[in-house]
Design a protein around this motif. Structure first.
Motif, PDB file in Angstrom:
ATOM      1  N   HIS A  39       0.711  -1.390   0.083  1.00  0.00           N
ATOM      2  CA  HIS A  39       0.011  -0.044   0.016  1.00  0.00           C
ATOM      3  C   HIS A  39       0.814   1.217  -0.071  1.00  0.00           C
ATOM      4  O   HIS A  39       1.699   1.354   1.119  1.00  0.00           O
ATOM      5  CB  HIS A  39      -0.897  -0.109   1.085  1.00  0.00           C
ATOM      6  N   LEU A  40       0.936   1.867  -1.269  1.00  0.00           N
ATOM      7  CA  LEU A  40       1.419   3.147  -1.133  1.00  0.00           C
ATOM      8  C   LEU A  40       0.466   4.306  -0.794  1.00  0.00           C
ATOM      9  O   LEU A  40      -0.338   4.512  -1.718  1.00  0.00           O
ATOM     10  CB  LEU A  40       2.212   3.306  -2.399  1.00  0.00           C
ATOM     11  N   ARG A  41       0.723   5.262   0.030  1.00  0.00           N
ATOM     12  CA  ARG A  41       0.022   6.170   0.294  1.00  0.00           C
ATOM     13  C   ARG A  41       0.333   7.631  -0.660  1.00  0.00           C
ATOM     14  O   ARG A  41       1.710   7.907  -0.367  1.00  0.00           O
ATOM     15  CB  ARG A  41       0.002   6.735   2.052  1.00  0.00           C
ATOM     16  N   ARG A  42      -0.609   7.820  -0.994  1.00  0.00           N
ATOM     17  CA  ARG A  42      -0.159   9.261  -2.054  1.00  0.00           C
ATOM     18  C   ARG A  42      -1.621  10.152  -2.273  1.00  0.00           C
ATOM     19  O   ARG A  42      -2.343   9.957  -3.304  1.00  0.00           O
ATOM     20  CB  ARG A  42       0.134   8.804  -3.246  1.00  0.00           C
ATOM     21  N   ASN A  43      -1.906  11.004  -1.267  1.00  0.00           N
ATOM     22  CA  ASN A  43      -3.353  11.893  -1.188  1.00  0.00           C
ATOM     23  C   ASN A  43      -2.742  13.188  -0.652  1.00  0.00           C
ATOM     24  O   ASN A  43      -1.795  13.352  -0.096  1.00  0.00           O
ATOM     25  CB  ASN A  43      -4.263  10.878  -0.937  1.00  0.00           C
ATOM     26  N   THR A  44      -3.722  13.731  -0.734  1.00  0.00           N
ATOM     27  CA  THR A  44      -3.702  15.170  -0.243  1.00  0.00           C
ATOM     28  C   THR A  44      -3.892  15.505   1.253  1.00  0.00           C
ATOM     29  O   THR A  44      -3.562  16.485   1.895  1.00  0.00           O
ATOM     30  CB  THR A  44      -4.553  16.235  -0.945  1.00  0.00           C
ATOM     31  N   ASP A  46      -2.921  14.964   4.843  1.00  0.00           N
ATOM     32  CA  ASP A  46      -1.729  14.604   5.535  1.00  0.00           C
ATOM     33  C   ASP A  46      -0.716  14.099   4.693  1.00  0.00           C
ATOM     34  O   ASP A  46      -0.073  13.185   4.983  1.00  0.00           O
ATOM     35  CB  ASP A  46      -1.958  13.428   6.773  1.00  0.00           C
ATOM     36  N   PRO A  47      -0.133  14.899   3.614  1.00  0.00           N
ATOM     37  CA  PRO A  47       0.701  14.668   2.815  1.00  0.00           C
ATOM     38  C   PRO A  47       2.185  14.274   3.448  1.00  0.00           C
ATOM     39  O   PRO A  47       2.891  13.472   2.747  1.00  0.00           O
ATOM     40  CB  PRO A  47       0.889  15.926   2.131  1.00  0.00           C
ATOM     41  N   HIS A  48       2.154  14.887   4.599  1.00  0.00           N
ATOM     42  CA  HIS A  48       3.500  14.297   5.341  1.00  0.00           C
ATOM     43  C   HIS A  48       3.770  12.753   5.564  1.00  0.00           C
ATOM     44  O   HIS A  48       4.811  12.295   5.995  1.00  0.00           O
ATOM     45  CB  HIS A  48       4.021  15.068   6.561  1.00  0.00           C
ATOM     46  N   ARG A  49       2.415  12.133   5.510  1.00  0.00           N
ATOM     47  CA  ARG A  49       2.481  10.749   5.687  1.00  0.00           C
ATOM     48  C   ARG A  49       2.548  10.003   4.486  1.00  0.00           C
ATOM     49  O   ARG A  49       2.566   8.716   4.439  1.00  0.00           O
ATOM     50  CB  ARG A  49       1.157  10.279   6.526  1.00  0.00           C
ATOM     51  N   ASN A  50       2.549  10.719   3.222  1.00  0.00           N
ATOM     52  CA  ASN A  50       2.713   9.858   1.995  1.00  0.00           C
ATOM     53  C   ASN A  50       4.032   9.064   1.798  1.00  0.00           C
ATOM     54  O   ASN A  50       4.992   9.617   2.394  1.00  0.00           O
ATOM     55  CB  ASN A  50       2.677  10.855   0.987  1.00  0.00           C
ATOM     56  N   SER A  51       3.969   8.027   0.991  1.00  0.00           N
ATOM     57  CA  SER A  51       5.262   7.459   0.643  1.00  0.00           C
ATOM     58  C   SER A  51       6.272   8.086  -0.173  1.00  0.00           C
ATOM     59  O   SER A  51       5.734   9.038  -1.043  1.00  0.00           O
ATOM     60  CB  SER A  51       4.683   6.029  -0.312  1.00  0.00           C
ATOM     61  N   ALA A  52       7.168   8.045   0.164  1.00  0.00           N
ATOM     62  CA  ALA A  52       8.633   8.700  -0.378  1.00  0.00           C
ATOM     63  C   ALA A  52       8.589   7.720  -1.822  1.00  0.00           C
ATOM     64  O   ALA A  52       9.255   6.678  -1.689  1.00  0.00           O
ATOM     65  CB  ALA A  52       9.645   8.473   0.202  1.00  0.00           C
ATOM     66  N   LEU A  53       8.212   8.223  -2.954  1.00  0.00           N
ATOM     67  CA  LEU A  53       8.062   7.579  -4.320  1.00  0.00           C
ATOM     68  C   LEU A  53       9.453   7.174  -4.632  1.00  0.00           C
ATOM     69  O   LEU A  53       9.533   6.293  -5.290  1.00  0.00           O
ATOM     70  CB  LEU A  53       7.179   8.316  -5.213  1.00  0.00           C
TER      71      LEU A  53
END
Length: 202
Positions: A39-44, A46-53
């Protein structure tokens, strides 16, 4: 309280028809490779919690098409990273219009899962599947109480592992291969079986 009485989390499971759907899906699109859910997180939100692509690009680059694993990417359709389609050993569940419940069934039938800190990881915990969760934020609160930096929850198994702060591609590769070796040494296999679905009587 359940954990205090029983020493484990209360087990959760998808409905029988979803388990059967996931068996068929993985047989058609993944077998004979070993299914690894990511599960890769990439949404607007809490962007600080998104995956480092860039980090995950490096992770996927470590593995060769035709190798033992195929990575099944779950999550929202808008979270798909277009350039990751260049990896033939990645499969995007949302290309098959999966629902949230179907993604959860894929978690339940996976060999192991890799997660950004998010709700998806919790289902893996409750259905007892091996998991690696990256990006645990020291300031984040889970299940109503703060977790000490570097700590883990006492309700997790040895094969459900948390990693704090930022991780490099090499970190994720190392921990993935370590967990895969540990599962192999233990002889761990996904315990899920096809479910018998009783026909409704009218």
């Amino acid at each position: 309280r359940f954990h205090e009485r029983n020493g484990s989390l209360p087990p959760l499971s998808c409905r029988p028809e979803l388990i059967n759907w996931a068996f068929d899906f993985l047989a058609e699109h993944v077998a004979p490779a070993i299914p690894i859910v990511v599960h890769l997180r990439r949404n607007t939100r809490d962007p600080h919690r998104n995956s480092a692509l860039d980090v995950w690009r490096g992770f996927f680059s470590h593995f060769s098409p035709g190798g033992p694993y195929r990575f099944v990417i779950i999550g929202m359709k808008e979270e798909i990273v277009p350039e990751f389609r260049d990896f033939p050993h990645l499969l995007f569940s949302k290309d098959h219009d999966t629902s949230l419940e179907q993604d959860l069934a894929l978690i339940q039938l996976s060999h192991l899962g890799l997660y950004q800190a998010s709700g998806m990881m919790a289902f893996a915990w409750f259905c007892g599947r091996p998991s690696l969760t990256f990006g645990i934020d020291p300031a984040h609160v889970h299940f109503g109480h703060a977790l000490p930096t570097g700590g883990s929850y006492d309700f997790l198994t040895n094969n459900q592992r948390l990693f704090w702060g930022a991780s490099s591609s090499q970190d994720i590769v190392r921990e993935f291969e370590r967990l895969a070796r540990d599962l192999s040494s233990e002889g761990w296999q996904n315990p899920e079986k096809r479910r018998v679905v009783e026909k409704a009587l009218f």
